[in-house]
Design a protein around this motif. Sequence first.
Motif, PDB file in Angstrom:
ATOM      1  N   ILE A   1       4.681 -36.007   1.748  1.00  9.13           N
ATOM      2  CA  ILE A   1       4.259 -35.653   0.396  1.00  9.13           C
ATOM      3  C   ILE A   1       3.485 -36.856  -0.145  1.00  9.13           C
ATOM      4  O   ILE A   1       4.053 -37.933  -0.342  1.00  9.13           O
ATOM      5  CB  ILE A   1       5.471 -35.353  -0.510  1.00  9.13           C
ATOM      6  CG1 ILE A   1       6.255 -34.172   0.036  1.00  9.13           C
ATOM      7  CG2 ILE A   1       5.018 -35.099  -1.943  1.00  9.13           C
ATOM      8  CD1 ILE A   1       7.552 -33.889  -0.714  1.00  9.13           C
ATOM      9  N   GLY A   2       2.220 -36.668  -0.363  1.00  7.45           N
ATOM     10  CA  GLY A   2       1.389 -37.763  -0.887  1.00  7.45           C
ATOM     11  C   GLY A   2       1.243 -38.884   0.123  1.00  7.45           C
ATOM     12  O   GLY A   2       1.260 -38.679   1.327  1.00  7.45           O
ATOM     13  N   ASP A   3       1.093 -40.112  -0.398  1.00  2.46           N
ATOM     14  CA  ASP A   3       0.897 -41.276   0.464  1.00  2.46           C
ATOM     15  C   ASP A   3       2.199 -41.987   0.812  1.00  2.46           C
ATOM     16  O   ASP A   3       2.196 -42.942   1.576  1.00  2.46           O
ATOM     17  CB  ASP A   3      -0.035 -42.287  -0.247  1.00  2.46           C
ATOM     18  CG  ASP A   3      -1.441 -41.732  -0.449  1.00  2.46           C
ATOM     19  OD1 ASP A   3      -1.861 -40.904   0.385  1.00  2.46           O
ATOM     20  OD2 ASP A   3      -2.092 -42.115  -1.439  1.00  2.46           O
ATOM     21  N   GLY A   4       3.307 -41.530   0.272  1.00  6.65           N
ATOM     22  CA  GLY A   4       4.600 -42.185   0.489  1.00  6.65           C
ATOM     23  C   GLY A   4       5.231 -41.810   1.809  1.00  6.65           C
ATOM     24  O   GLY A   4       4.598 -41.253   2.709  1.00  6.65           O
ATOM     25  N   VAL A   5       6.523 -42.136   1.915  1.00  7.62           N
ATOM     26  CA  VAL A   5       7.266 -41.867   3.142  1.00  7.62           C
ATOM     27  C   VAL A   5       8.122 -40.609   3.034  1.00  7.62           C
ATOM     28  O   VAL A   5       8.744 -40.198   4.004  1.00  7.62           O
ATOM     29  CB  VAL A   5       8.162 -43.073   3.512  1.00  7.62           C
ATOM     30  CG1 VAL A   5       7.320 -44.274   3.861  1.00  7.62           C
ATOM     31  CG2 VAL A   5       9.137 -43.385   2.409  1.00  7.62           C
ATOM     32  N   ILE A   6       8.156 -40.003   1.870  1.00  5.72           N
ATOM     33  CA  ILE A   6       8.983 -38.813   1.672  1.00  5.72           C
ATOM     34  C   ILE A   6       8.277 -37.603   2.286  1.00  5.72           C
ATOM     35  O   ILE A   6       7.090 -37.375   2.078  1.00  5.72           O
ATOM     36  CB  ILE A   6       9.255 -38.577   0.176  1.00  5.72           C
ATOM     37  CG1 ILE A   6      10.085 -39.741  -0.383  1.00  5.72           C
ATOM     38  CG2 ILE A   6       9.987 -37.264  -0.037  1.00  5.72           C
ATOM     39  CD1 ILE A   6      10.381 -39.638  -1.850  1.00  5.72           C
ATOM     40  N   THR A   7       9.076 -36.822   3.034  1.00  2.01           N
ATOM     41  CA  THR A   7       8.542 -35.605   3.628  1.00  2.01           C
ATOM     42  C   THR A   7       9.031 -34.390   2.849  1.00  2.01           C
ATOM     43  O   THR A   7       9.929 -34.491   2.024  1.00  2.01           O
ATOM     44  CB  THR A   7       8.994 -35.487   5.095  1.00  2.01           C
ATOM     45  OG1 THR A   7      10.412 -35.350   5.124  1.00  2.01           O
ATOM     46  CG2 THR A   7       8.558 -36.687   5.913  1.00  2.01           C
ATOM     47  N   ILE A   8       8.471 -33.247   3.162  1.00  2.00           N
ATOM     48  CA  ILE A   8       8.868 -31.997   2.510  1.00  2.00           C
ATOM     49  C   ILE A   8      10.346 -31.686   2.779  1.00  2.00           C
ATOM     50  O   ILE A   8      11.028 -31.104   1.950  1.00  2.00           O
ATOM     51  CB  ILE A   8       7.965 -30.836   2.985  1.00  2.00           C
ATOM     52  CG1 ILE A   8       6.550 -31.041   2.471  1.00  2.00           C
ATOM     53  CG2 ILE A   8       8.519 -29.492   2.544  1.00  2.00           C
ATOM     54  CD1 ILE A   8       5.548 -30.039   2.976  1.00  2.00           C
ATOM     55  N   GLY A   9      10.844 -32.118   3.925  1.00  3.59           N
ATOM     56  CA  GLY A   9      12.232 -31.839   4.295  1.00  3.59           C
ATOM     57  C   GLY A   9      13.254 -32.425   3.344  1.00  3.59           C
ATOM     58  O   GLY A   9      14.325 -31.857   3.146  1.00  3.59           O
ATOM     59  N   ILE A  10      12.956 -33.553   2.734  1.00  6.26           N
ATOM     60  CA  ILE A  10      13.923 -34.202   1.841  1.00  6.26           C
ATOM     61  C   ILE A  10      14.160 -33.372   0.584  1.00  6.26           C
ATOM     62  O   ILE A  10      15.310 -33.040   0.264  1.00  6.26           O
ATOM     63  CB  ILE A  10      13.505 -35.646   1.526  1.00  6.26           C
ATOM     64  CG1 ILE A  10      13.615 -36.475   2.810  1.00  6.26           C
ATOM     65  CG2 ILE A  10      14.369 -36.245   0.416  1.00  6.26           C
ATOM     66  CD1 ILE A  10      13.069 -37.876   2.707  1.00  6.26           C
ATOM     67  N   PRO A  11      13.122 -32.977  -0.174  1.00  7.21           N
ATOM     68  CA  PRO A  11      13.405 -32.136  -1.341  1.00  7.21           C
ATOM     69  C   PRO A  11      13.982 -30.774  -0.966  1.00  7.21           C
ATOM     70  O   PRO A  11      14.809 -30.216  -1.707  1.00  7.21           O
ATOM     71  CB  PRO A  11      12.061 -31.984  -2.043  1.00  7.21           C
ATOM     72  CG  PRO A  11      11.055 -32.693  -1.235  1.00  7.21           C
ATOM     73  CD  PRO A  11      11.732 -33.383  -0.118  1.00  7.21           C
ATOM     74  N   VAL A  12      13.607 -30.237   0.185  1.00 11.99           N
ATOM     75  CA  VAL A  12      14.169 -28.961   0.621  1.00 11.99           C
ATOM     76  C   VAL A  12      15.659 -29.136   0.908  1.00 11.99           C
ATOM     77  O   VAL A  12      16.480 -28.305   0.505  1.00 11.99           O
ATOM     78  CB  VAL A  12      13.421 -28.410   1.860  1.00 11.99           C
ATOM     79  CG1 VAL A  12      14.149 -27.228   2.465  1.00 11.99           C
ATOM     80  CG2 VAL A  12      11.998 -28.022   1.493  1.00 11.99           C
ATOM     81  N   GLY A  13      16.040 -30.226   1.573  1.00  6.64           N
ATOM     82  CA  GLY A  13      17.454 -30.502   1.839  1.00  6.64           C
ATOM     83  C   GLY A  13      18.242 -30.685   0.550  1.00  6.64           C
ATOM     84  O   GLY A  13      19.359 -30.178   0.415  1.00  6.64           O
ATOM     85  N   ILE A  14      17.662 -31.400  -0.405  1.00  3.23           N
ATOM     86  CA  ILE A  14      18.321 -31.589  -1.697  1.00  3.23           C
ATOM     87  C   ILE A  14      18.461 -30.244  -2.414  1.00  3.23           C
ATOM     88  O   ILE A  14      19.491 -29.969  -3.034  1.00  3.23           O
ATOM     89  CB  ILE A  14      17.544 -32.620  -2.550  1.00  3.23           C
ATOM     90  CG1 ILE A  14      17.670 -34.004  -1.910  1.00  3.23           C
ATOM     91  CG2 ILE A  14      18.046 -32.639  -3.986  1.00  3.23           C
ATOM     92  CD1 ILE A  14      16.761 -35.055  -2.499  1.00  3.23           C
TER      93      ILE A  14
END
Length: 107
Positions: free
Chosen positions: A55-68
């Motif tokens: 997601i964006g230029d960071g290290v967070i992927t789509i999987g993290i918000p989906v898991g949350i």
Amino acid sequence: MTKEQIARIKNNPKYQELVTKRSKFAWKLSIIMLVVYYAFIMTIAFSPETLGTKIGDGVITIGIPVGIAIIFISFILAGIYVNRANGEFDDLTQEIKDEFNEEVVAV
């Protein structure tokens, strides 16, 4: 409590209604949670790049918000069950207890 008293409670139509409603509702919520969870697991298994997309230029992927979101969904479903249990199911339970106590006093 005697076996006879237990049998009278189990034969009470309101008790049977309570058990049926509670079981159906619990199964519905369980199935919803299982579908959500297994959809997440199947996505990880068969399309890991989908949840691995950044997601964006960071290290967070789509999987993290989906898991949350899955964790939040489980809390929401638990809250829905508690709300119904504290309302409808408790009311039915109280009616069953009142009827049973009336029968015991009458005897």
